[in-house]
Design an enzyme around this catalytic site. Structure first.
Site, PDB file in Angstrom:
ATOM      1  N   TYR A 205      -6.049   9.803   0.311  1.00  0.00           N
ATOM      2  CA  TYR A 205      -6.308   8.397   0.029  1.00  0.00           C
ATOM      3  C   TYR A 205      -7.324   7.862   1.019  1.00  0.00           C
ATOM      4  CZ  TYR A 205      -4.168   5.598   3.789  1.00  0.00           C
ATOM      5  OH  TYR A 205      -3.905   4.979   4.975  1.00  0.00           O
TER       6      TYR A 205
ATOM      7  N   ARG B 160       0.824  -1.201   0.000  1.00  0.00           N
ATOM      8  CA  ARG B 160       0.000   0.000   0.000  1.00  0.00           C
ATOM      9  C   ARG B 160       0.862   1.256   0.000  1.00  0.00           C
ATOM     10  NH1 ARG B 160      -3.954   1.783   4.900  1.00  0.00           N
ATOM     11  NH2 ARG B 160      -1.928   1.967   5.926  1.00  0.00           N
TER      12      ARG B 160
ATOM     13  N   PHE C 229       3.752   2.596   6.336  1.00  0.00           N
ATOM     14  CA  PHE C 229       3.991   3.823   5.566  1.00  0.00           C
ATOM     15  C   PHE C 229       3.326   5.033   6.222  1.00  0.00           C
ATOM     16  CE2 PHE C 229       2.381   6.804   2.395  1.00  0.00           C
ATOM     17  CZ  PHE C 229       3.518   7.111   1.651  1.00  0.00           C
ATOM     18  N   ASP C 230       2.058   4.892   6.610  1.00  0.00           N
ATOM     19  CA  ASP C 230       1.316   6.007   7.223  1.00  0.00           C
ATOM     20  C   ASP C 230       1.995   6.504   8.490  1.00  0.00           C
ATOM     21  OD1 ASP C 230      -0.372   4.245   5.638  1.00  0.00           O
ATOM     22  OD2 ASP C 230      -2.044   5.504   6.236  1.00  0.00           O
ATOM     23  N   THR C 231       2.328   5.544   9.364  1.00  0.00           N
ATOM     24  CA  THR C 231       2.925   5.908  10.643  1.00  0.00           C
ATOM     25  C   THR C 231       4.251   6.624  10.444  1.00  0.00           C
ATOM     26  OG1 THR C 231       1.882   4.010  11.722  1.00  0.00           O
ATOM     27  CG2 THR C 231       3.750   5.025  12.851  1.00  0.00           C
TER      28      THR C 231
END
Length: 444
Positions: free
Chosen positions: A116, A98, A208-210
């Site tokens: 997103y 992702r 990735f988000d963190t």
């Protein structure tokens, strides 16, 4: 935070004008939907999202389906949607992840605001406009949906609730994160921030988000949180144990990089004051207020450390030797702390020189405090321990003012303005991760 970098600071945030962006042919908002083997849910998700944006969003928009190596009919479904709806396009990526999908699409998008959301649309779409509005207005750099805010309404099982709260507790305790929800699949970012931030984010999966949020927060970027209504997807294919293990590895990797100063976070610095009236100020030392606060905190802790050492050394030696030894040890620690925390110098470059200059400052402090002790001994003969401490505190206060001025002007001078004049626009992106240098396939 300072590093040797050829980047200028980020430009001041501007309010995005819909008419000007539309005239250039680019949408204001690009909403990415990353998918992997979602042939069943993709079409209803895109149709519902498209309908919602067409009815409620006052700016031009685009929906991008980012298919990361699906093995079912997901690519065909995405291609059909892109052919039927002019504001929908599809990317086909050859590898899973992702984070990889988001980084690839965001890096190539021409929209000034990038967002997103998960394909299951667990988050109520009414939160989309509140999510991106602070980015469009120029108020914030990133925005995230939060399922853990007090006013959020969430429907999910106790197991996932416990895991989510435990994970965010780990982030707060280990990485000092202040945002409330790292994993909600509902986020947005300004493009010029993404151009600087994404090359620093290593993870290509769920962490990735963190990682993106931690780096943005440490760099001082403004993160806006939106309470959301969220309903758990019982058919989610996320492997909880494997994802949790990878997340913990990511926490360790990012924490270590931050601890050793290995990340060039100064690339993400914003100019002080986005208001045009603040940009013309001259003769105002940059960061003075923050440096004063940091110096005072470090100084207070150093003073306590120094007094404890002095009292310890005083048990075995005279006052002059005790003062010299305590001041020497505390001075080394004080210089290192101020170098990192007050003046934002990262990495090992120049550390020896800074310590040598700090020892010169230490010698000045030693002269002040030792002179004060000598004067006290001459005046009183045999002063009490409490009197010695009182005199030393007063002498240290005087030495502290001089120490700050010497640190700021001589030991840690701010030469960024000479090295990097402030840019009037976003700098070009270089050094993207290896998995983002290929043009996406099957663009429609």
């Amino acid at each position: 935070m300072r590093t040797d970098s050829s980047w200028s600071t980020l430009p001041a945030r501007e309010h995005l004008l819909a008419g000007a962006v539309d005239a250039a042919g680019a949408p204001v908002l690009d909403v990415v939907v990353p998918v992997y083997n979602e042939e069943k849910d993709l079409e209803p998700c895109v149709l519902r999202l498209h309908d919602h944006l067409a009815r409620t969003f006052p700016y031009a928009f685009r929906i991008t389906v980012a298919d990361n190596a699906s093995t079912d009919r997901t690519p065909q479904v995405a291609a059909a949607l892109a052919a039927a709806l002019p504001r929908v396009r599809s990317y086909r990526l050859p590898e899973k992840g992702r984070g990889r999908a988001l980084r690839t699409v965001w890096s190539h998008s021409d929209a000034p605001v990038l967002a997103y959301m998960d394909v299951d649309l667990s988050t109520d779409l009414n939160a989309l406009l509140p999510l991106v509005a602070p980015l469009i207005s120029g108020h914030s750099d990133l925005a995230i949906g939060s399922r853990l805010a007090r006013s959020s309404r969430v429907v999910r099982g106790s197991k996932r609730e416990f895991i989510s709260r435990a994970y965010n507790l780990i982030l707060r305790s280990s990485l000092a994160a202040r945002f409330s929800d790292a994993q909600c699949g509902f986020k947005a970012i300004r493009r010029e921030v993404a151009q600087r931030l994404l090359p620093m984010v290593e993870d290509t999966g769920w962490f990735f988000d963190t990682e993106m949020l931690v780096l943005a927060e440490r760099a001082g970027l403004r993160i806006h949180e939106v309470p959301v209504d969220w309903v758990d997807d019982p058919d989610s294919t996320v492997h909880i144990v494997r994802t949790a293990t990878e997340d913990l590895k990511g926490v360790w990797r990012v924490g270590r990089a931050l601890a050793v100063g290995a990340l060039p976070l100064d690339r993400l610095a914003r100019p002080f004051g986005d208001d045009p009236r603040d940009r013309g100020l001259s003769g105002v030392p940059g960061g003075l207020a923050r440096q004063l606060v940091g110096f005072c905190v470090v100084g207070a802790l150093s003073t306590l450390f120094y007094l404890a050492l002095y009292s310890l050394f005083r048990l075995g030696v005279g006052p002059q030797f005790a003062n010299g030894g305590a001041l020497l040890v505390s001075a080394v620690a004080n210089t290192a702390a101020n170098r990192r925390l007050t003046f934002g110098v990262r990495g090992r470059g120049g550390a020896v020189r800074h310590q040598a200059q700090g020892l010169v400052v230490f010698a000045i402090g030693l002269a002040l405090t030792s002179g004060s002790l000598a004067a006290l001994g001459t005046a009183s003969g045999a002063p009490s321990h409490g009197t010695e401490l009182a005199v030393l505190i007063a002498a240290n206060l005087a030495a502290t003012v001089l120490r700050f001025l010497l640190f700021r002007a001589w030991v840690f001078p701010d030469r960024r303005a000479d090295r990097h004049p402030v840019a009037v626009g976003p700098a070009p992106v270089t050094g993207l991760a290896d998995d983002t240098h290929h043009e996406p396939r099957n663009v429609r």
